[in-house]
Design a protein around this motif. Structure first.
Motif, PDB file in Angstrom:
ATOM      1  N   LEU A   1       0.863  -1.179   0.000  1.00 57.61           N
ATOM      2  CA  LEU A   1       0.000   0.000   0.000  1.00 57.61           C
ATOM      3  C   LEU A   1       0.900   1.229   0.000  1.00 57.61           C
ATOM      4  N   ASN A   2       0.616   2.169  -0.887  1.00 55.95           N
ATOM      5  CA  ASN A   2       1.416   3.387  -0.954  1.00 55.95           C
ATOM      6  C   ASN A   2       0.763   4.464  -0.096  1.00 55.95           C
ATOM      7  N   TRP A   3       1.387   4.752   1.043  1.00 51.36           N
ATOM      8  CA  TRP A   3       0.867   5.754   1.974  1.00 51.36           C
ATOM      9  C   TRP A   3       1.429   7.128   1.614  1.00 51.36           C
ATOM     10  N   ALA A   4       0.554   8.064   1.298  1.00 54.45           N
ATOM     11  CA  ALA A   4       0.967   9.447   1.087  1.00 54.45           C
ATOM     12  C   ALA A   4       1.214  10.103   2.438  1.00 54.45           C
ATOM     13  N   VAL A   5       2.216  10.970   2.495  1.00 55.11           N
ATOM     14  CA  VAL A   5       2.473  11.789   3.680  1.00 55.11           C
ATOM     15  C   VAL A   5       1.906  13.173   3.360  1.00 55.11           C
ATOM     16  N   ILE A   6       0.895  13.583   4.120  1.00 55.77           N
ATOM     17  CA  ILE A   6       0.020  14.682   3.725  1.00 55.77           C
ATOM     18  C   ILE A   6       0.083  15.800   4.750  1.00 55.77           C
ATOM     19  N   THR A   7       0.261  17.016   4.284  1.00 52.29           N
ATOM     20  CA  THR A   7       0.289  18.174   5.162  1.00 52.29           C
ATOM     21  C   THR A   7      -0.688  19.235   4.652  1.00 52.29           C
TER      22      THR A   7
ATOM     23  N   ASN B   1      -4.636  21.541   8.374  1.00 50.53           N
ATOM     24  CA  ASN B   1      -4.860  22.918   7.933  1.00 50.53           C
ATOM     25  C   ASN B   1      -5.078  23.896   9.078  1.00 50.53           C
ATOM     26  N   ASN B   2      -5.509  23.399  10.253  1.00 52.66           N
ATOM     27  CA  ASN B   2      -5.626  24.319  11.393  1.00 52.66           C
ATOM     28  C   ASN B   2      -4.384  24.300  12.281  1.00 52.66           C
ATOM     29  N   GLY B   3      -3.403  23.455  11.909  1.00 49.50           N
ATOM     30  CA  GLY B   3      -2.121  23.449  12.613  1.00 49.50           C
ATOM     31  C   GLY B   3      -2.077  22.585  13.850  1.00 49.50           C
ATOM     32  N   SER B   4      -3.154  21.860  14.181  1.00 49.67           N
ATOM     33  CA  SER B   4      -3.112  21.005  15.366  1.00 49.67           C
ATOM     34  C   SER B   4      -2.262  19.758  15.143  1.00 49.67           C
ATOM     35  N   THR B   5      -2.064  19.385  13.871  1.00 54.47           N
ATOM     36  CA  THR B   5      -1.099  18.340  13.525  1.00 54.47           C
ATOM     37  C   THR B   5      -0.241  18.826  12.363  1.00 54.47           C
ATOM     38  N   SER B   6       0.905  18.199  12.217  1.00 54.02           N
ATOM     39  CA  SER B   6       1.819  18.589  11.132  1.00 54.02           C
ATOM     40  C   SER B   6       1.495  17.852   9.845  1.00 54.02           C
ATOM     41  N   ALA B   7       1.073  16.598   9.969  1.00 52.62           N
ATOM     42  CA  ALA B   7       0.841  15.759   8.794  1.00 52.62           C
ATOM     43  C   ALA B   7       0.051  14.530   9.219  1.00 52.62           C
ATOM     44  N   PHE B   8      -0.441  13.799   8.239  1.00 56.44           N
ATOM     45  CA  PHE B   8      -1.011  12.484   8.485  1.00 56.44           C
ATOM     46  C   PHE B   8      -0.701  11.612   7.279  1.00 56.44           C
ATOM     47  N   MET B   9      -0.934  10.310   7.435  1.00 52.66           N
ATOM     48  CA  MET B   9      -0.655   9.353   6.359  1.00 52.66           C
ATOM     49  C   MET B   9      -1.932   8.627   5.995  1.00 52.66           C
ATOM     50  N   TRP B  10      -2.151   8.485   4.664  1.00 57.40           N
ATOM     51  CA  TRP B  10      -3.333   7.767   4.170  1.00 57.40           C
ATOM     52  C   TRP B  10      -3.010   7.256   2.780  1.00 57.40           C
TER      53      TRP B  10
ATOM     54  N   LYS C   1      -6.110  11.490  -2.980  1.00 58.84           N
ATOM     55  CA  LYS C   1      -5.769  12.346  -4.120  1.00 58.84           C
ATOM     56  C   LYS C   1      -6.843  13.393  -4.439  1.00 58.84           C
ATOM     57  N   PRO C   2      -8.147  13.106  -4.255  1.00 58.34           N
ATOM     58  CA  PRO C   2      -9.131  14.174  -4.486  1.00 58.34           C
ATOM     59  C   PRO C   2      -8.891  15.421  -3.641  1.00 58.34           C
ATOM     60  N   TRP C   3      -8.419  15.270  -2.410  1.00 57.14           N
ATOM     61  CA  TRP C   3      -8.105  16.434  -1.573  1.00 57.14           C
ATOM     62  C   TRP C   3      -6.875  17.166  -2.102  1.00 57.14           C
ATOM     63  N   LEU C   4      -5.926  16.403  -2.666  1.00 57.78           N
ATOM     64  CA  LEU C   4      -4.766  17.017  -3.303  1.00 57.78           C
ATOM     65  C   LEU C   4      -5.197  17.784  -4.553  1.00 57.78           C
ATOM     66  N   ASP C   5      -6.016  17.161  -5.366  1.00 58.04           N
ATOM     67  CA  ASP C   5      -6.447  17.785  -6.622  1.00 58.04           C
ATOM     68  C   ASP C   5      -7.249  19.060  -6.378  1.00 58.04           C
ATOM     69  N   SER C   6      -7.987  19.104  -5.253  1.00 53.96           N
ATOM     70  CA  SER C   6      -8.791  20.290  -4.941  1.00 53.96           C
ATOM     71  C   SER C   6      -7.983  21.392  -4.259  1.00 53.96           C
ATOM     72  N   GLY C   7      -6.723  21.089  -3.944  1.00 50.33           N
ATOM     73  CA  GLY C   7      -5.861  22.090  -3.321  1.00 50.33           C
ATOM     74  C   GLY C   7      -6.020  22.214  -1.818  1.00 50.33           C
ATOM     75  N   GLU C   8      -6.736  21.263  -1.183  1.00 55.29           N
ATOM     76  CA  GLU C   8      -6.943  21.334   0.269  1.00 55.29           C
ATOM     77  C   GLU C   8      -5.733  20.858   1.062  1.00 55.29           C
ATOM     78  N   VAL C   9      -4.894  20.003   0.455  1.00 57.19           N
ATOM     79  CA  VAL C   9      -3.707  19.481   1.128  1.00 57.19           C
ATOM     80  C   VAL C   9      -2.551  19.417   0.143  1.00 57.19           C
ATOM     81  N   ARG C  10      -1.373  19.123   0.669  1.00 55.11           N
ATOM     82  CA  ARG C  10      -0.193  18.865  -0.152  1.00 55.11           C
ATOM     83  C   ARG C  10       0.399  17.527   0.241  1.00 55.11           C
TER      84      ARG C  10
END
Length: 290
Positions: A81-87, A147-156, A162-171
């Motif tokens: 499984l390829n886990w993205a590291v998301i911020t 996005n509110n800064g309570s965490t630095s990143a998460f993995m999924w 990818k839909p959240w990446l494509d919409s510009g909500e995360v990197r």
């Protein structure tokens, strides 16, 4: 015996959904667990489901850490499984090592999002004791937390988020593929043996059909597009990366032992003095070790 099957409604579950649609005798009921493997394990423990199709690492680490609520009975996905590291979209984090000594978001304690964060930390040379986590339950709350800064990143999983990446909500700032086949099947020890074997045998048929070259080239794309709304290019890219077993009733011994070795090194489990034995993790009345 009627079986309650816990699952996560993602593209990986397509063969299971096809099974359920064809199940005219209603031998199974699907129980959706949107928070992932941590929720699946919790529902097994509470007798809310009989079977869970879940991520390899939290299933194995749960048993290694003392859970008696379930045993492994089969395989589901044979590829990593390829886990993205998301911020967050505007966060200061640019690469994985920037996350050292920060708070990582996870869905639940003992979930894949936590075990893989430990694996990521192990790869980066971080001490397991130094890692900090915040439980955020589901993917929408995880997105909000980065996005509110309570965490630095998460993995999924990469394509799920990818839909959240494509919409510009995360990197995405990196990815960590699992060092093991990604999905196994577990069941309560009290579940009926013959019902489990019949479920796995029938599931194998749907898995093999979904995994065939003909299905990959034709109907799989339409099925996933209609069920999950993913773009055709993303579906085709994912189809190139995923593999399924020929026999869901079998688990290679090395999958269990190699996963335990990595999780031990990452600080997720602690091997007993004499080491783990594969028999601790399986229901021998159901699964075939290979």
């Amino acid at each position: 015996m009627h079986l309650r099957i816990g699952y996560v409604r993602e593209h990986f579950s397509s063969p299971l959904l096809q099974f359920a649609e064809a199940d005219q005798d209603r031998t199974i009921t699907l129980v959706e667990c949107p928070s992932g493997t941590g929720q699946l394990i919790s529902r097994l423990t509470k007798d809310e489901i009989d079977v869970a199709i879940a991520l390899t690492d939290p299933l194995i680490s749960g048993i290694a850490n003392g859970s008696k609520a379930y045993k492994l009975i089969g395989s589901y996905v044979t590829t990593p499984l390829n886990w993205a590291v998301i911020t967050g979209k505007d966060s200061k984090y640019e690469k994985i090592n920037d996350l050292k000594d920060t708070t990582i978001g996870i869905s639940r304690l003992g979930s894949g999002s936590q075990t893989m964060a430990y694996v990521m930390g192990y790869q980066q040379g971080w001490s397991p004791e130094s890692m900090k986590f915040q439980v955020n339950n589901d993917i929408q709350s995880l997105v909000e937390s980065v996005n509110n800064g309570s965490t630095s990143a998460f993995m999924w999983e990469w394509f799920t988020t990818k839909p959240w990446l494509d919409s510009g909500e995360v990197r995405f700032i990196g990815s960590v593929p699992t060092p093991w086949p990604s999905w196994l099947i577990a069941a309560q020890p009290s579940a009926d043996t013959q019902a489990l074997k019949q479920f796995l045998t029938t599931l194998s048929g749907h898995v093999c059909s979904f995994d065939s070259a003909d299905s990959r080239a034709t109907k799989n794309v339409d099925f996933i597009k209609n069920k999950f709304g993913y773009g055709e290019d993303d579906i085709k890219a994912w189809m190139k990366t995923v593999g399924y077993p020929q026999d869901c009733l079998a688990i290679p011994k090395d999958v269990i032992m190699n996963t335990l070795s990595v999780l031990d090194n990452a600080g997720v489990v602690k091997a007993p003095e004499r080491g783990f034995t594969v028999e601790q993790f399986i229901n021998p009345k159901v699964v075939k070790l290979t």
